[in-house]
Motif scaffolding. Structure first.
Motif, short mmCIF file in Angstrom:
data_model
loop_
_atom_site.label_atom_id
_atom_site.label_comp_id
_atom_site.label_asym_id
_atom_site.label_seq_id
_atom_site.Cartn_x
_atom_site.Cartn_y
_atom_site.Cartn_z
N ASN A 65 -8.88 0.85 5.23
CA ASN A 65 -7.58 1.31 5.91
C ASN A 65 -7.92 1.66 7.13
OD1 ASN A 65 -6.23 1.00 3.31
ND2 ASN A 65 -7.11 3.01 2.68
N TYR A 104 -8.00 -1.29 -5.57
CA TYR A 104 -6.66 -1.77 -6.01
C TYR A 104 -7.11 -2.63 -7.26
CZ TYR A 104 -4.03 -0.82 -2.11
OH TYR A 104 -3.27 -0.33 -0.76
N VAL A 119 -3.79 -2.20 5.22
CA VAL A 119 -4.98 -2.94 4.82
C VAL A 119 -5.32 -3.90 5.65
CG1 VAL A 119 -4.59 -2.33 2.25
CG2 VAL A 119 -3.64 -4.25 3.38
N HIS A 126 -2.37 0.38 -7.05
CA HIS A 126 -3.27 1.43 -6.22
C HIS A 126 -3.85 2.49 -6.82
CE1 HIS A 126 -4.08 4.92 -3.80
NE2 HIS A 126 -4.59 4.00 -2.83
N PRO A 158 0.77 -1.13 0.07
CA PRO A 158 0.10 -0.01 -0.13
C PRO A 158 0.80 1.16 -0.02
CG PRO A 158 -0.75 -1.44 1.51
CD PRO A 158 0.52 -2.06 1.17
#
Length: 370
Positions: free
Chosen positions: A127, A136, A111, A143, A102
Motif C-alpha cells: 500500500n 489477503y 494496492v 483482507h 481494499p
C-alpha cells in the motif's frame, strides 16, 4: 551515492508511475471485446492484448489456483486515490473473474506491488501511499491484515520455503521481512541513502536482492548476515530478477534503457543489453532462460537471450507497459498504463513464448512443460 538533486528527480520519477486515470470501470471481455492478436507479432510468438481496468500496476501468477492476480489503483499523486481493486483474472480468457476492494480508513488503502504465497494461499501487497503492506486471502479475497511502518512500500516478494514476505521501503532505504504465518515483522535491514525498489529472492539460499534505484546498485541480504553486500549495476535499476541457476541477476535500468546482466559471484556487470527507453520491469522465463523487459517509454517488451547478450524478439504493446510476469513454462503477462480501452481502461498483453510446447494438465492450459 546519488546527490540530493538526483535523488529528488528519481523520487519524482517513481511517484509519477504510481497511478493514472480518473474513472474506475472494469471490462471482462477478451477476443470478442476488442482483443488484438497477431498484428506485428514476431514469428513463433502468440500475442493477445485486451483492455482490462484503469490504474493497473503489477500482477502475480498463482500456480496453486491457476489464476493471475493484478493490482489496480486510480488517482495520480498528489490527488487522492479514487478507487482501488484486487483483480482475479482467468489466464486463458483474460476475463476478470472477481474484484476485491481494499479497506478504507479515512483514505483508500490502495494496492500497488503484489506477490502470491501459494503455501498459505494468500496475497501480499504494498500500500505505497499508505506506507504499509497488507495480506489477503486468495480463496475469498478477504483482507486479513495490514502492517504499517514500510515507508513508501513499493514491491513485495514471498519466500515460501522460509515463510517470509520481504517488502522494499523506498522512502527510508529498508528491506522489511514479515512472517507469512503470523504477519509479524521479523527483520529489517536498512542501507542509509538507498532507494530500494524491485525485489527478488533465491529460495534455495534465502538470499534477497533489491534494486537500489538511487545508487545504481543491487542490495544483497543473505540469511544471518549483518552487513548487506552492495553490487554495482546499470543506471536507474527499477526491477530485478534472477537467472534460473541463481548465478546472475538481471536489472531493468530505467535511466539507461538497458538490461544489466550481473555476475553475482564476481560482483560485476557482465553484459549490458540495450532494450528500450524507460526499461521498467524484468522477468525470467524458466525453461529457456530468456529474459523479458518491459520498456515503458518505448511501448514494447524486449525478449533477451542473456547468453548472446542481445535482444532476440521485440513485442509491441499498448503504451506504457508497466509490469511483466512470466509463468513456469513460458507465458508472459504485461500490464500497461495506456488508458486506450473504450472506457479509458489500461490493458493486458499475453505473450505465449513457446506456443508449440505441450501443457500440463491444469485448468488454464497455459503452462508448458520444459
Amino acid at each position: 551515492m546519488a546527490s540530493i538533486d538526483r535523488r529528488v528527480r528519481r523520487v519524482a520519477a517513481i511517484a509519477v508511475t504510481l497511478a493514472v486515470g480518473s474513472v474506475f470501470t472494469l471490462t471482462g471481455t477478451a477476443a470478442a471485446g476488442g482483443g488484438a492478436e497477431g498484428a506485428g507479432t514476431p514469428p513463433g510468438l502468440q500475442v493477445t492484448s485486451v483492455p482490462l481496468a484503469p490504474g493497473l500496476y503489477q500482477s502475480a501468477y498463482s500456480e496453486r489456483n491457476g489464476v493471475l492476480w493484478a493490482t489496480s489503483s486510480v488517482g495520480q499523486p498528489p490527488a487522492p486515490v479514487t478507487g482501488s481493486r484486487l483483480l482475479r483474472i482467468d489466464p486463458g480468457t483474460l476475463e476478470v473473474q472477481a474484484t476485491y476492494t481494499p479497506p478504507t480508513n479515512g483514505t483508500v488503502e490502495a494496492v500497488y506491488g503484489i506477490d502470491v504465497d501459494d503455501e498459505h494461499n494468500t496475497l501480499w501487497v504494498t500500500n505505497t501511499r499508505d506506507n504499509s503492506v497488507a495480506v489477503y486471502s486468495q480463496r475469498t479475497g478477504r483482507h486479513l491484515a495490514t502492517r504499517q511502518g514500510v515507508n513508501h512500500s513499493r514491491e513485495v516478494v514471498v519466500d515460501e520455503k522460509r515463510d517470509l514476505a520481504w517488502a522494499s521501503a523506498f522512502g527510508d532505504g529498508a528491506l522489511v521481512a514479515f512472517d507469512t504465518r503470523t504477519f509479524k515483522e521479523v527483520r529489517r535491514v536498512t542501507v542509509e541513502g538507498s532507494g530500494p525498489t524491485g525485489l527478488t529472492v533465491d529460495e534455495r539460499t534465502g538470499t534477497v536482492y533489491a534494486a537500489d534505484f538511487t545508487n545504481d546498485q543491487i542490495i544483497e541480504v543473505a540469511p544471518g548476515s549483518r552487513t548487506p553486500r552492495l553490487i554495482p549495476t546499470g543506471e536507474g535499476p527499477l526491477s530485478i530478477a534472477l537467472s534460473t541457476d541463481g548465478r546472475n541477476a538481471y536489472t531493468a535500468d530505467q535511466t539507461s534503457g538497458t538490461l544489466s546482466v550481473v555476475d553475482l559471484r564476481k560482483g560485476v556487470v557482465a553484459t549490458s543489453v540495450p532494450t528500450g527507453e524507460g526499461a521498467k520491469s524484468v522477468a525470467v522465463e524458466g525453461c529457456s532462460g530468456r529474459v523479458l523487459v518491459a520498456d515503458r517509454l518505448a511501448g514494447s517488451v524486449s525478449v533477451v537471450d542473456p547468453r548472446k547478450g542481445a535482444v532476440v524478439e521485440s513485442v509491441i504493446t499498448d503504451a506504457y507497459p508497466n509490469h511483466v510476469e512470466v509463468t513456469d513454462g513460458g507465458t508472459a503477462y504485461v500490464l500497461d498504463k495506456s488508458g486506450s480501452g473504450p472506457a479509458g481502461e489500461d490493458g493486458i498483453t499475453r505473450i505465449r513464448l513457446d506456443p508449440q510446447s505441450p501443457v500440463h494438465h491444469d485448468p488454464t492450459g497455459v503452462r508448458p512443460v520444459c
